[in-house]
Design a protein around this motif. Structure first.
Motif, mmCIF file in Angstrom:
data_model
loop_
_atom_site.group_PDB
_atom_site.id
_atom_site.type_symbol
_atom_site.label_atom_id
_atom_site.label_comp_id
_atom_site.label_asym_id
_atom_site.label_seq_id
_atom_site.Cartn_x
_atom_site.Cartn_y
_atom_site.Cartn_z
ATOM 1 N N ASN A 142 -5.117 -6.994 3.697
ATOM 2 C CA ASN A 142 -5.470 -5.590 3.800
ATOM 3 C C ASN A 142 -4.035 -4.612 4.261
ATOM 4 O O ASN A 142 -4.518 -3.512 4.589
ATOM 5 C CB ASN A 142 -6.474 -5.102 4.091
ATOM 6 C CG ASN A 142 -6.886 -5.533 5.539
ATOM 7 O OD1 ASN A 142 -6.179 -6.262 6.044
ATOM 8 N ND2 ASN A 142 -8.017 -4.863 6.130
ATOM 9 N N THR A 146 -9.276 1.396 -1.147
ATOM 10 C CA THR A 146 -8.023 0.968 -2.140
ATOM 11 C C THR A 146 -8.024 -0.247 -3.019
ATOM 12 O O THR A 146 -7.881 -0.178 -4.352
ATOM 13 C CB THR A 146 -6.800 1.052 -1.370
ATOM 14 O OG1 THR A 146 -6.677 2.551 -0.994
ATOM 15 C CG2 THR A 146 -5.646 0.988 -2.411
ATOM 16 N N ASN A 162 -5.920 5.239 -4.530
ATOM 17 C CA ASN A 162 -5.797 5.628 -3.267
ATOM 18 C C ASN A 162 -6.666 6.614 -2.576
ATOM 19 O O ASN A 162 -7.299 7.273 -3.353
ATOM 20 C CB ASN A 162 -4.243 6.268 -3.070
ATOM 21 C CG ASN A 162 -3.079 5.077 -3.372
ATOM 22 O OD1 ASN A 162 -3.117 4.180 -2.772
ATOM 23 N ND2 ASN A 162 -2.271 5.360 -4.219
ATOM 24 N N TYR A 186 1.448 -3.481 -6.082
ATOM 25 C CA TYR A 186 0.741 -2.388 -5.643
ATOM 26 C C TYR A 186 -1.041 -2.897 -5.413
ATOM 27 O O TYR A 186 -1.317 -3.611 -6.225
ATOM 28 C CB TYR A 186 0.832 -1.230 -6.293
ATOM 29 C CG TYR A 186 2.280 -0.413 -6.117
ATOM 30 C CD1 TYR A 186 2.521 -0.072 -5.088
ATOM 31 C CD2 TYR A 186 2.649 -0.240 -7.369
ATOM 32 C CE1 TYR A 186 3.930 0.479 -4.757
ATOM 33 C CE2 TYR A 186 4.109 0.137 -7.397
ATOM 34 C CZ TYR A 186 4.476 0.742 -6.069
ATOM 35 O OH TYR A 186 5.944 1.394 -6.122
ATOM 36 N N ALA A 187 -1.414 -2.349 -4.200
ATOM 37 C CA ALA A 187 -2.754 -2.815 -3.926
ATOM 38 C C ALA A 187 -3.623 -2.315 -5.349
ATOM 39 O O ALA A 187 -4.682 -2.910 -5.414
ATOM 40 C CB ALA A 187 -3.036 -2.241 -2.716
ATOM 41 N N PHE A 225 0.716 -1.234 -0.011
ATOM 42 C CA PHE A 225 -0.024 0.067 0.274
ATOM 43 C C PHE A 225 0.844 1.152 -0.034
ATOM 44 O O PHE A 225 1.972 1.317 0.585
ATOM 45 C CB PHE A 225 -0.969 0.007 1.259
ATOM 46 C CG PHE A 225 -2.070 -0.910 1.262
ATOM 47 C CD1 PHE A 225 -3.272 -0.561 0.563
ATOM 48 C CD2 PHE A 225 -1.935 -2.346 1.548
ATOM 49 C CE1 PHE A 225 -4.193 -1.383 0.536
ATOM 50 C CE2 PHE A 225 -2.828 -3.437 1.287
ATOM 51 C CZ PHE A 225 -4.156 -2.920 0.986
ATOM 52 N N SER A 266 -8.169 0.796 3.446
ATOM 53 C CA SER A 266 -7.346 -0.660 2.630
ATOM 54 C C SER A 266 -8.320 -1.043 1.814
ATOM 55 O O SER A 266 -8.097 -1.624 0.513
ATOM 56 C CB SER A 266 -6.536 -1.263 3.379
ATOM 57 O OG SER A 266 -7.619 -1.967 4.325
ATOM 58 N N THR A 316 -2.809 3.024 7.388
ATOM 59 C CA THR A 316 -3.578 1.877 6.954
ATOM 60 C C THR A 316 -4.568 1.591 7.890
ATOM 61 O O THR A 316 -4.090 1.074 9.101
ATOM 62 C CB THR A 316 -2.877 0.932 6.093
ATOM 63 O OG1 THR A 316 -1.756 1.433 5.263
ATOM 64 C CG2 THR A 316 -3.786 0.005 5.170
#
Length: 529
Positions: free
Chosen positions: A334, A81, A87, A497-498, A68, A78, A73
């Motif tokens: 998450n 996202t 974001n 990346y998330a 993240f 989370s 977070t």
């Protein structure tokens, strides 16, 4: 005749190729494990069966870590996202709660007074989530024929994963243990009501639930820092104020989630429509509330051991109903883990406690020395300081100037790693060092000063004396798995990346990405189809 047969064969081949090109999963099951730790999955795997975590990791496309891009977070930020592919600076959900300075109270980030609760007193909706989700885009593309449901122990993950256009979102209410929802969603299947009344309800079954170790104590040996052989027997009394909140951190909460998920799969029509359906399920992978002051417990290992069984049951149910080759299973965590570990007396540790009330009082005195005897500081919330904008405007002081002076003052406090201002973030005056503060905040309602603490430092509640939210830069290893749908097993030792998960799912579904998503799909998954 031969030409006719040849033409017929050509048509069949073309039709078959077209059907293959148009193929999408009948069902997408997104499993998000709240506070999942990949290191625990690795440590505890000797106690797992072959058809739960091991099956996912051995037969799926597995990435080693989801990253993240913002600090602070929590569950709401989370999940927003993960499901929007963007974001907080875009989707606006910066935390589970926010503070209303006019009414001087905390409210849910999803608070919406226009909607009532079903089996809950809270007024909630996804309207404060400002971007579309994966489920939204599926509903839009299918003109509402795809079904999108979510199930979670907690309201934030349930509502956010269902999105704006979902059919229903269900979570366990903190006060009555019922499967709750909001009148924003109008589709409540009968089997949800069935689990809320009579002998089927959690409140009726609760007195018979005792949580004890499922394995002999010597099997819980993955964490060698447990220095006793004590067993445990936890019960849950509905008369206790925090009974259901405590229950939702136990291993048994995943049984409740799995129970409702199986109702959707076995008795619902999910996965049987002309267009793909989506079922979003959240399991719990954090430590038990009663032992959160310890990092190494048998309780957390038992939670993972039982969760492995829940996942096995779920995969087998999907396989029986529609076949795993017709379903896409996506599993991730998450990116955070709640830990309030206490340091033994005499063991010196770096870090300390940041005192927000003391900090804001001193800042106000500093600004009074410069600008005069006024109340210049409105308050502090969630590592942000809010200045009194009305007083600043009345005194005709340039906002960016007073923010800069305040920032320079706060930067000198012990424990403050960095501090930036709302003006700098709004005007693009941020760099790599303050990127996490930019990505993790939203311009509307943001404080004037945004603070990040040093590792090892926490925020102390000066009324209770409790230090909370201790910052720790150690990465919570969060694996990501794409499983089923004919995907071939691959292990990929790199971070993703998330924000890359949502566009990967939408690409497989052949729909557009959520509207604030700018990342591309993960190439290893796309090439594997």
């Amino acid at each position: 005749m031969k030409k006719l047969i040849a033409s017929f064969i050509t048509v069949l081949v073309a039709a078959n190729m077209y059907a293959q090109e148009k193929r999408t999963p009948q069902l997408v099951v997104i499993i998000t494990i709240d506070q999942l730790r990949g290191d625990y999955v690795e440590f505890f795997k000797s106690t797992f069966g072959e058809k739960g975590f091991k099956r996912l990791l051995n037969e799926g496309i597995t990435y080693s870590h989801v990253r993240f891009e913002f600090s602070n977070t929590d569950r709401a930020s989370s999940f927003a996202t993960l499901f929007t592919g963007s974001n907080p600076c875009y989707h606006s959900i910066t935390g589970n709660m926010k503070y209303d300075f006019e009414k001087e109270r905390e409210i849910s980030s999803l608070h919406d007074s226009h909607y009532l609760g079903n089996y809950t007193h809270q007024n909630l909706s996804p309207k404060n989530l400002l971007c579309s989700t994966v489920g939204d885009e599926l509903r839009y593309a299918s003109k509402g024929t795809s079904h999108v449901f979510s199930i979670s122990p907690e309201l934030e993950s349930a509502i956010i994963s269902a999105g704006h256009a979902g059919n229903g979102a269900f979570w366990i209410d903190d006060f009555n243990g019922k499967w709750a929802t909001t009148t924003y969603y109008r589709n409540i299947p009968p089997y949800v009501d069935k689990l809320n009344i009579g002998k089927e309800s959690l409140s009726q079954r609760l007195p018979s639930i005792t949580w004890s170790m499922m394995l002999p104590s010597d099997r819980y040996s993955a964490l060698p820092y447990i220095n006793d052989n004590k067993s445990y027997h936890y019960t849950f009394n509905e008369k206790e104020v925090d009974c259901y909140q405590r229950f939702k951190t136990s291993a048994y909460v995943n049984n409740e989630v799995g129970r409702l998920a199986l109702e959707f799969i076995n008795n619902g029509n999910i996965g049987a429509h002309q267009t793909p359906d989506m079922l979003c399920i959240t399991f719990y992978g954090g430590n038990f509330a009663d032992v959160r002051d310890k990092s190494h417990t048998r309780e957390v290992q038992d939670i993972y051991f039982r969760l492995d069984k829940n996942i096995e049951e779920l995969l087998e149910a999907v396989d029986r109903k529609i076949g795993l080759s017709n379903a896409l299973i996506v599993v991730s965590g998450n990116g955070y883990y709640i830990n309030t570990e206490t340091i033994a007396e005499g063991d010196n540790a770096p870090g300390g406690a940041f005192h927000p009330q003391r900090c804001t009082a001193l800042l106000n005195m500093y600004l009074m020395a410069i600008y005069g005897q006024k109340n210049w500081v409105k308050g502090y919330y969630n590592k942000q300081i809010y200045l009194n904008r009305k007083t600043i405007e009345d005194e005709r002081i340039e906002l960016s100037v007073i923010q800069d002076k305040s920032s320079e003052f706060i930067a000198e406090f012990s424990g403050v790693h960095k501090v930036t201002t709302d003006h700098k973030l709004r005007n693009g005056e941020w760099n790599e060092g303050s990127a996490t503060l930019h990505y993790g905040t939203y311009h509307a309602g943001r404080g004037d000063l945004i603070i990040e603490l040093q590792p090892g430092w926490g925020v102390q509640d000066e009324i209770t004396g409790v230090t909370m939210n201790v910052k720790n830069n150690n990465a919570v290893q969060t694996p990501l798995v794409f499983f089923g749908y004919g995907l071939k097993p691959v292990k990929i030792e790199r971070s993703v990346y998330a924000t890359e998960i949502a566009p990967t799912i939408t690409n497989i579904l052949r729909i557009r990405s959520p509207n604030a998503c700018s990342d591309l799909p993960l190439p290893e998954v796309i090439r594997n189809q």
